[in-house]
Design a protein around this motif. Structure first.
Motif, PDB file in Angstrom:
ATOM      1  N   GLU A  93      44.223  31.151  40.443  1.00  0.00           N
ATOM      2  CA  GLU A  93      43.016  30.821  41.207  1.00  0.00           C
ATOM      3  C   GLU A  93      42.584  32.004  42.067  1.00  0.00           C
ATOM      4  O   GLU A  93      43.387  32.619  42.756  1.00  0.00           O
ATOM      5  N   ASN A  95      39.067  33.673  44.464  1.00  0.00           N
ATOM      6  CA  ASN A  95      37.737  33.540  45.034  1.00  0.00           C
ATOM      7  C   ASN A  95      36.861  34.618  44.424  1.00  0.00           C
ATOM      8  O   ASN A  95      37.341  35.712  44.104  1.00  0.00           O
ATOM      9  N   VAL A 115      36.674  39.586  42.266  1.00  0.00           N
ATOM     10  CA  VAL A 115      37.525  38.403  42.455  1.00  0.00           C
ATOM     11  C   VAL A 115      38.639  38.791  43.414  1.00  0.00           C
ATOM     12  O   VAL A 115      39.137  39.916  43.387  1.00  0.00           O
ATOM     13  N   ILE A 139      30.755  27.858  41.937  1.00  0.00           N
ATOM     14  CA  ILE A 139      32.055  28.531  41.970  1.00  0.00           C
ATOM     15  C   ILE A 139      32.401  29.055  43.363  1.00  0.00           C
ATOM     16  O   ILE A 139      33.559  29.389  43.629  1.00  0.00           O
ATOM     17  N   ASN A 140      31.419  29.136  44.249  1.00  0.00           N
ATOM     18  CA  ASN A 140      31.702  29.487  45.641  1.00  0.00           C
ATOM     19  C   ASN A 140      32.107  28.264  46.451  1.00  0.00           C
ATOM     20  O   ASN A 140      32.965  28.339  47.328  1.00  0.00           O
ATOM     21  N   HIS A 143      36.025  26.996  44.016  1.00  0.00           N
ATOM     22  CA  HIS A 143      36.433  28.106  43.163  1.00  0.00           C
ATOM     23  C   HIS A 143      37.381  27.692  42.047  1.00  0.00           C
ATOM     24  O   HIS A 143      37.566  28.441  41.085  1.00  0.00           O
TER      25      HIS A 143
END
Length: 237
Positions: A93, A95, A115, A139-140, A143
């Motif tokens: 994972e 950000n 990323v 996705i912000n 995430h």
């Protein structure tokens, strides 16, 4: 006692049956113990998460680029762009920071996004040239979507291509993409073997001892220096 007859079991096939039964009685505990070991091993594998080519998502109608981005041209002529599943399995994972805004133009190989994970980052370069139409806000806000659905809700940008025909040659599609990602996974294994000895001597968590299978999200626990080497080896234009 009329009608009753006695047969000595040792004079018949009975002794063979007794041997078979005894063998089964010995075999069953061994089989149960072995099966229990296999079950435990599978539980460990599931807990650790094993990265193999068989778990990778590789939609066959998407164009894959050598820097582990993808693009899909919609009927409208707009291309969706994102990160491939192998890259996200390697990093875990992350950000994402989108560096381009709607209305801006971008050239193939230009910095598109970054990323980040706990201060370690990778740069993402655009696979195509064009005009940025939209960035994906989902996705912000969440995430995890990037990892869970990289080719669907996890897209990064909508781009109106300007040189689609000239920039597509050299990317991978369908069976060729599947074969290429398998080779990239093998190349990543080699990358780990070389760099673990360099940066993290004695570290063995990145592979399972039986068969050397990769643990999912293996890059996430590695030092920043290995992220930078991974950048040069796999993501730079």
């Amino acid at each position: 006692m009329d009608g009753f007859s006695y047969n000595n079991i040792f004079d018949t096939k009975g002794i063979e049956y007794l041997v078979i039964i005894a063998f089964l009685l010995l075999l069953i505990p061994f089989w149960l113990a072995l099966n229990r070991q296999v079950t435990i091993k599978e539980q460990i594998r599931k807990a650790l998460g094993v990265l193999s080519a068989s778990i990778l998502k590789v939609p066959q109608g998407i164009y894959y680029f050598k820097n582990h981005t993808w693009a899909y041209l919609e009927k409208s002529g707009v291309a969706k762009v994102g990160l491939d599943d192998l890259l996200l399995h390697i990093t875990g994972e992350v950000n994402i920071r989108q560096l381009k805004n709607p209305g801006e133009t971008i050239s193939k190989g230009e910095l598109l996004a970054e990323v980040d994970q706990s201060g370690k980052s990778l740069q993402v370069f655009s696979p195509i040239s064009g005009t940025i139409l939209n960035s994906n806000p989902v996705i912000n806000e969440n995430h995890v979507i990037l990892n869970e659905d990289p080719y669907g809700k996890g897209w990064i940008y909508d781009i109106k291509p300007t040189n689609w025909i000239t920039e597509i040659p050299g990317c991978y599609l369908a069976e060729e993409a599947t074969a290429w990602l398998k080779k990239e996974l093998d190349r990543y294994k080699d990358f780990l073997s070389l760099n673990l000895a360099k940066y993290s001597p004695g570290t063995s968590f990145a592979t399972l001892q039986d068969g050397g299978e990769l643990i999912d999200n293996s890059l996430s626990e590695l030092p920043n220096e290995m992220w930078q080497d991974f950048q040069k080896e796999f993501l730079n234009p």
